[in-house]
Design a protein around this motif. Structure first.
Motif: not given
Length: 173
Positions: A1-29
């Motif tokens: 599925m094509i996801l929306e690419i957020v553009e400059y100004g979206h708060p997620a772009l300035r967020a430090k990512g959380r470490n991934i603890e497990k690889i599950d079906r949702d992450l693989l999707q």
């Protein structure tokens, strides 16, 4: 599925990512959707932040980019790049090697904007792949630049933060 690419100004772009603890079906999707989105947008890399998900996850594929070659080494041996593409990096750690050099970069979250960005020419990477296996390699060329660009996204750093003051002012950032 094509996801929306957020553009400059979206708060997620300035967020430090959380470490991934497990690889599950949702992450693989999510990984599958990110790859599809990156290819649809003609990109060579995409970080989870760019699809609104602040995670330590990015996808990269620089195979076939002839005008900006890359070299990759695993265990000190040069490897065939195509065998490792597309690349999924989970919880990556980088060691930058060499004196920074300017190179042209763009970003899917900044459509139509390109600028010279100074980055070291080589990088050592430690990460986990989509199968949960350790992925340790060195790279130069476009792959080294792409890894550093996407890693910055995972830390909430944008390529405009690495532009010269003159370029940033010219683009009104």
């Amino acid at each position: 599925m094509i996801l929306e690419i957020v553009e400059y100004g979206h708060p997620a772009l300035r967020a430090k990512g959380r470490n991934i603890e497990k690889i599950d079906r949702d992450l693989l999707q999510l990984i599958s959707d990110m790859l599809e989105t990156m290819y649809e947008a003609d990109g060579v890399g995409l970080a989870a932040q760019q699809v609104g998900r602040p995670l330590q996850l990015c996808v990269i594929d620089v195979d076939g980019i002839k005008d900006r070659p890359s070299t990759m080494w695993v265990d000190g041996k040069k490897v065939a790049l195509e065998e490792y593409m597309p690349m999924v990096l989970i919880n990556p750690e980088l060691e930058l090697i060499g004196k920074p050099k300017a190179g042209v970069e763009g970003c899917l979250s900044f459509p139509g904007i390109r600028a010279d960005i100074d980055r070291p020419p080589r990088v050592k990477v430690k990460a986990i792949d989509a199968e949960g296996q350790a992925l340790n390699f060195e790279a130069d060329g476009l792959l080294a630049r792409a890894v550093q660009h996407e890693y910055d996204h995972l830390q909430g750093v944008l390529f405009i933060d690495r532009m010269s003051d003159k370029d940033r002012k010219a683009l009104n950032f």
